[in-house]
Enzyme design. Structure first.
Site, PDB file in Angstrom:
ATOM      1  N   HIS A 115      38.441  36.233  37.158  1.00  8.15           N
ATOM      2  CA  HIS A 115      39.113  35.469  37.924  1.00  8.15           C
ATOM      3  C   HIS A 115      38.218  34.949  39.192  1.00  8.15           C
ATOM      4  O   HIS A 115      37.698  35.740  39.790  1.00  8.15           O
ATOM      5  CB  HIS A 115      40.513  35.829  38.444  1.00  8.15           C
ATOM      6  CG  HIS A 115      41.258  35.033  39.355  1.00  8.15           C
ATOM      7  ND1 HIS A 115      41.806  34.041  39.088  1.00  8.15           N
ATOM      8  CD2 HIS A 115      41.229  34.885  40.665  1.00  8.15           C
ATOM      9  CE1 HIS A 115      42.522  33.439  40.125  1.00  8.15           C
ATOM     10  NE2 HIS A 115      42.048  34.038  41.104  1.00  8.15           N
ATOM     11  N   SER A 117      38.384  32.739  42.685  1.00  4.81           N
ATOM     12  CA  SER A 117      39.219  31.887  43.739  1.00  4.81           C
ATOM     13  C   SER A 117      38.448  32.373  44.910  1.00  4.81           C
ATOM     14  O   SER A 117      37.540  33.335  45.048  1.00  4.81           O
ATOM     15  CB  SER A 117      40.625  32.421  43.573  1.00  4.81           C
ATOM     16  OG  SER A 117      40.752  33.822  44.129  1.00  4.81           O
ATOM     17  N   ASP A 129      40.866  31.121  35.680  1.00  3.28           N
ATOM     18  CA  ASP A 129      40.842  32.245  34.715  1.00  3.28           C
ATOM     19  C   ASP A 129      40.047  32.102  33.639  1.00  3.28           C
ATOM     20  O   ASP A 129      40.059  31.130  32.949  1.00  3.28           O
ATOM     21  CB  ASP A 129      42.329  32.619  34.621  1.00  3.28           C
ATOM     22  CG  ASP A 129      43.304  32.762  35.882  1.00  3.28           C
ATOM     23  OD1 ASP A 129      42.547  33.568  36.679  1.00  3.28           O
ATOM     24  OD2 ASP A 129      44.253  32.427  35.640  1.00  3.28           O
TER      25      ASP A 129
END
Length: 139
Positions: A115, A117, A129
């Site tokens: 992931h 971010s 993802d």
């Protein structure tokens, strides 16, 4: 679901330690430096990431093969923070991962969920993802 082709090449340095060793297994880890390329038509993105990764290695087949689980949180720099319609809002991101794998002699086969971010430091933070299978060879 995004239709993104992902190419990843990395080098890693295994730690020369064993923590919490029992009859079941032990904990150790590695540092991984990787180059990543995400392609989707004209929205190609290049990234460099550095992650410390912790593993729990199970004593299964002795010195010939052993399974493991792993997790880590690292940092990444992307040359563009727009991927398709996803706005990551920042070129600097966190790279989170969990995975499973098996090492057979010098070959490593793994499957990871990753992931990317900015951890909500800047909005919007759409994140991305990735499911990735890896075949690696240890020299």
């Amino acid at each position: 679901m995004d239709n993104i082709d992902i190419y990843r090449a990395g080098i890693l340095k295994q730690w020369d330690v064993k923590w919490f060793e029992t009859k079941v297994g032990y904990a150790n880890g590695y540092f991984e430096l990787s180059y990543n390329r995400w392609e989707n038509g004209g929205d190609d993105v290049n990234a460099v990431a550095l992650s410390p990764v912790f593993q729990y290695v199970f004593h299964a087949g002795g010195a010939i093969w052993y399974p493991y689980i792993e997790a880590g949180i690292g940092v990444a720099y992307l040359d563009d923070y727009m991927i398709n319609d996803r706005d990551l809002s920042s070129n600097f991101l966190f790279e989170d991962r969990v995975g499973v794998g098996v090492r057979i002699k010098n070959m490593d086969i793994s499957f990871r969920y990753m992931h990317y971010s900015n951890a909500g430091l800047k909005e919007p933070n759409n994140g991305i993802d990735i499911l990735i299978g890896t075949l690696a060879w240890y020299f």
